[in-house]
Motif scaffolding. Structure first.
Motif, PDB file in Angstrom:
ATOM      1  N   VAL A   1       0.765  -1.362  -0.158  1.00  0.00           N
ATOM      2  CA  VAL A   1       0.016   0.065   0.079  1.00  0.00           C
ATOM      3  C   VAL A   1       0.749   1.312  -0.037  1.00  0.00           C
ATOM      4  O   VAL A   1       0.600   2.228  -0.587  1.00  0.00           O
ATOM      5  N   VAL A   2       1.680   1.389   0.905  1.00  0.00           N
ATOM      6  CA  VAL A   2       2.753   2.468   0.912  1.00  0.00           C
ATOM      7  C   VAL A   2       3.561   2.798  -0.354  1.00  0.00           C
ATOM      8  O   VAL A   2       3.598   3.751  -0.826  1.00  0.00           O
ATOM      9  N   THR A   3       4.008   1.667  -1.124  1.00  0.00           N
ATOM     10  CA  THR A   3       4.662   1.930  -2.380  1.00  0.00           C
ATOM     11  C   THR A   3       3.874   2.259  -3.165  1.00  0.00           C
ATOM     12  O   THR A   3       4.275   3.153  -4.016  1.00  0.00           O
ATOM     13  N   ALA A   4       2.695   1.727  -3.266  1.00  0.00           N
ATOM     14  CA  ALA A   4       1.504   2.017  -4.466  1.00  0.00           C
ATOM     15  C   ALA A   4       1.406   3.635  -4.359  1.00  0.00           C
ATOM     16  O   ALA A   4       1.381   4.476  -5.204  1.00  0.00           O
ATOM     17  N   ALA A   5       1.110   3.993  -3.089  1.00  0.00           N
ATOM     18  CA  ALA A   5       0.564   5.311  -2.804  1.00  0.00           C
ATOM     19  C   ALA A   5       1.783   6.180  -3.174  1.00  0.00           C
ATOM     20  O   ALA A   5       1.722   7.277  -3.616  1.00  0.00           O
ATOM     21  N   PHE A   6       2.885   5.892  -2.702  1.00  0.00           N
ATOM     22  CA  PHE A   6       4.223   6.758  -2.952  1.00  0.00           C
ATOM     23  C   PHE A   6       4.458   6.949  -4.394  1.00  0.00           C
ATOM     24  O   PHE A   6       4.766   8.045  -4.927  1.00  0.00           O
ATOM     25  N   LEU A   7       4.313   5.917  -5.280  1.00  0.00           N
ATOM     26  CA  LEU A   7       4.614   5.884  -6.578  1.00  0.00           C
ATOM     27  C   LEU A   7       3.218   6.810  -7.388  1.00  0.00           C
ATOM     28  O   LEU A   7       3.748   7.681  -8.307  1.00  0.00           O
ATOM     29  N   LEU A   8       2.340   6.549  -6.715  1.00  0.00           N
ATOM     30  CA  LEU A   8       1.226   7.537  -7.581  1.00  0.00           C
ATOM     31  C   LEU A   8       1.296   8.978  -7.245  1.00  0.00           C
ATOM     32  O   LEU A   8       1.322   9.732  -8.146  1.00  0.00           O
TER      33      LEU A   8
END
Length: 813
Positions: A605-612
């Motif tokens: 979740v953190v990685t996906a949000a960070f990339l977005l």
């Protein structure tokens, strides 16, 4: 959360009373169904991301020559908002038609909600599968205890009524077997005052219509007429629970939203548009969820969770668009043009926010547990529908309202501030003058709130935490009093003889005696039934009764002791393989799986949000700061949940009579939801700050302008979201109470302490580093504009007074 297994009733020698975890066909236990479901989820996530990135691209075209005043470049979202506002009745009619069609389809073909799940690859699931394959008919399906307790004397004195009731229960539809307590060893308490008739069903009773209980009541009427108290436990007791007060919670949330909107914006028409959009979107989303429930199993908490999320974000998204539209009406004469610009600017933030929430919820599938993944999909579905409704239905309603949006005033209408003398500009200036004290103070407050989270104990909230008015709670208490606390948390031990089995009865009896002695000597075991071989001599099955209740840590320790030490050590020489299964074993194993997968969920979740966020805002510092601050607010919300429910601080005020462990999947669900919702407000605030930065190149002015431009609407949105969540504290489901309190507290923390203190203070301290982007990364990242081109920098009078607006730094163009 309830698990639809066979109930492990008391009985030292009867294998028919052992419990096992039922395979949930509807929840995707078959490998083909699971693969199809996972493929569908991945495809949906990819499509969601593709649509998000597609809509965020701004296609610049030259404005018409007759356009007066500044006009932003025309992009896809601008055309969408303008078209919907120009043809409002078509859009409104289409939405009403879709909603009515979804409602009718749900009523006709919609499925039901159930907490069935499977745990493939675990010992508890293997044991359950072995019992399904080799056990007798009496241990298959789903079973519930019917607890009998005479007003005075022993149960044996009511033998005629017991036999009559048992015979009547056996004739009910879906019933495969009923164990007569007076004829079953161990089914009557030592003092003879309490007995358990275990009823086996072909299907899980929670899926039955409530009218099925009429037949059960008729069957046990002779017992009640004879002065015997009859209570239903397990799945049958859950079927008998009163309906949850979700409608009242929804009504409270809507009424609070009306009050907040009227107070914050002063116009009845402007307050009604977000509510109408949210309600239509919510009805459509929930009905679509009901149709999906006909194909896949969603947990019983799914519709409530979906309602909480859909109603909260639906109002928020429409509110942001309406607020920007009202501001733009001061600059343009055409309400449709203002609606188009609102969608082209704030609508982009809505897409990014909704995509972040949906991706966070979809990330729950990384847990590998279908039950949790489907809860995330349920909530994510209503979030996506709410965003679609906000982007299409809201501009249509704005087109219908036109310039009459401020009719029926209850106070002078208020929209975004257009000066520097308002309260929020002054607050931004105060934080800017002393950023370090505000940053340190805010972090300390979050740290103090998060302290209880260090002692979080995960477990399962059993029937003992239900209100005493529930029949399953009364059945739980009667079993506890009559048989001991461990009887409500029994284990079923399954020893698979496999290829080493023998046809010699003497050898099987010797192994049975050895296994019985080893189990009886195990610390924490109160009673063990004699292991009995199945008809095909493939399995030995025994029931183990712990000395402690299902929520006690000692019961969890006993499960691990049996699985890791006792069974392997006892059965090693025989070549048999032992498994521990049953309701309590499944609950504890589920908890262990969730704990193991939680770091994976957090990373995904953190990685996906960070990339977005990195892609949209083109700043690794901003994206990383958002992730860190959200983690701090989630920790604080965890701490509040632990203090209230596990420590018992004020739990009685919420209708929870005793301290309970934190339900095993609540932290995982809270993390995905809270992280997504936190990104909602983060996206709206950062979008306005970056918009000002692109116009002024001044970080301090941009932070102040962005905070002032969004503080009012974020505060009102947070109040509405909090009221929606906290209204579900009226639910009788303790897990829903946990989620409601955790989510409500997190929104308050996020919209006040994080958005108003920590975000501006950190951005003041970081200065131009907020917008730093390495050149190599700049070339790699696609270019998307989160707010779209804007004709004015948030009506900042300082910037407006300049001869010409400065261009943004070259590195940020």
């Amino acid at each position: 959360m309830a698990f639809p297994h066979l109930w492990a009733g008391p009985g030292p020698t009867a294998p028919a009373q052992t419990a096992h975890l039922a395979d949930a066909a509807a929840s995707g236990t078959g490998s083909g169904t699971r693969a199809l479901l996972v493929l569908g989820i991945v495809t949906a996530a990819a499509l969601l991301l593709a649509v998000t990135l597609f809509l965020l691209r701004t296609r610049r075209t030259r404005p018409p020559a007759d356009t007066t005043g500044p006009r932003p470049a025309v992009g896809r979202l601008h055309r969408l908002g303008f078209w919907c506002a120009r043809r409002p009745w078509w859009v409104l009619g289409t939405w009403l038609l879709v909603t009515l069609a979804a409602l009718g389809a749900d009523r006709t073909w919609g499925g039901s909600y159930d907490d069935d799940f499977s745990l493939p690859g675990t010992s508890v699931q293997t044991g359950a599968d072995l019992l399904d394959a080799h056990g007798s008919a009496a241990v298959r399906g789903t079973a519930s205890p019917v607890v009998l307790h005479p007003d005075h004397g022993s149960l044996a004195a009511h033998r005629a009524a017991v036999e009559q009731a048992v015979a009547a229960l056996r004739k009910l539809p879906e019933v495969t077997a009923v164990a007569d307590p007076l004829a079953t060893p161990g089914a009557v308490s030592a003092d003879g005052s309490t007995g358990i008739a275990t009823v086996h069903f072909a299907r899980n009773p929670v899926r039955f219509e409530t009218s099925y209980l009429d037949g059960v009541d008729d069957a046990v009427r002779p017992l009640r007429a004879d002065g015997v108290e009859v209570e239903y436990g397990g799945p049958l007791g859950r079927l008998a629970r009163p309906k949850a007060a979700d409608r009242l919670s929804e009504a409270i949330g809507l009424v609070t939203a009306v009050v907040v909107l009227l107070t914050g914006f002063g116009s009845l028409a402007a307050a009604g548009l977000p509510l109408l959009t949210a309600v239509i979107g919510l009805l459509t989303g929930v009905c679509l969820l009901g149709l999906l429930a006909a194909a896949w199993t969603f947990g019983t908490a799914a519709p409530t969770l979906a309602t909480m999320m859909g109603l909260g974000v639906g109002i928020d998204y429409a509110l942001f668009l309406v607020t920007r539209h009202r501001r733009l009406l001061h600059d343009v004469d055409d309400p449709a043009e203002a609606a188009g610009r609102a969608v082209a600017t704030s609508g982009r933030a809505v897409i990014v926010a909704a995509a972040t929430v949906a991706l966070a919820l979809g990330g729950l599938y990384a847990s590998g547990v279908g039950f949790i993944g489907t809860l995330g999909i349920a909530a994510g579905l209503t979030v996506v529908v709410a965003a679609v409704a906000a982007l299409s239905l809201t501009p249509a309603l704005l087109g219908i309202a036109g310039r009459r949006i401020d009719r029926w005033r209850v106070r002078p209408p208020v929209d975004e501030p257009n000066g520097t003398a308002d309260t929020w500009h002054r607050w931004a200036g105060l934080v800017g003058r002393r950023p370090w004290p505000f940053l340190v103070g805010g972090v300390l407050v979050l740290a103090v709130l998060a302290v209880p989270a260090a002692s979080m104990r995960l477990g399962h909230i059993d029937d003992g935490a239900d209100p005493t008015g529930y029949t399953d709670r009364r059945a739980y208490d009667l079993i506890d009093d009559g048989f001991g606390p461990g009887t409500n948390g029994q284990f079923t031990v399954v020893a698979a003889l496999g290829r080493h089995r023998t046809d010699s009865p003497d050898t099987i009896r010797a192994l049975s005696a050895s296994l019985h002695d080893a189990l009886a000597r195990t610390p924490g075991v109160a009673q063990v039934s004699t292991p009995v071989a199945t008809d095909d001599r493939t399995l030995l099955v025994a029931t183990v009764t712990p000395t402690t209740g299902p929520q006690d840590q000692a019961t969890s320790d006993l499960l691990h002791r049996l699985q890791d030490d006792v069974l392997p050590g006892t059965l090693a020489d025989s070549g048999a393989v032992g498994h521990v299964t049953g309701t309590t074993a499944a609950q504890l194993t589920f908890r262990d799986v969730v704990v193991d997968r939680l770091p994976v969920i957090i990373a995904v979740v953190v990685t996906a949000a960070f990339l977005l966020l990195l892609t949209v805002f083109r700043s690794p510092v901003v994206a990383l700061k958002a992730a860190v601050l959200n983690l701090l607010s989630i920790g604080a919300a965890y701490g509040v949940v632990v203090a209230v429910f596990q420590w018992g601080w004020g739990a009685a005020l919420l209708g929870v009579p005793e301290p309970v462990p934190v339900e095993s999947y609540v932290p995982m669900m809270m993390f995905a939801i809270v992280f997504g919702l936190s990104m909602d407000y983060e996206v709206f605030l950062l979008s306005r700050i970056r918009e000002a930065w692109l116009h002024t190149g001044d970080n301090r002015r941009s932070v102040a302008a962005g905070l002032a431009g969004t503080a009012r609407v974020i505060t009102c949105a947070a109040l509405i979201m909090t009221s929606v969540f906290l209204a579900f504290l009226l639910s009788t489901n303790v897990v829903i109470k946990m989620l409601a309190l955790g989510l409500g507290v997190s929104v308050v923390i996020d919209a006040t302490l994080v958005r108003l203190v920590l975000v501006p203070s950190t951005m003041y301290l970081l200065g131009r580093a907020n917008w730093w982007l390495p050149r190599r990364l700049d070339r790699i990242l696609p270019r998307f504009d989160p707010e779209g081109p804007s004709p004015a920098p948030l009506h900042d009078p300082v910037a407006d007074s300049r001869d010409a607006a400065p261009t943004a730094p070259a590195k940020d163009r």
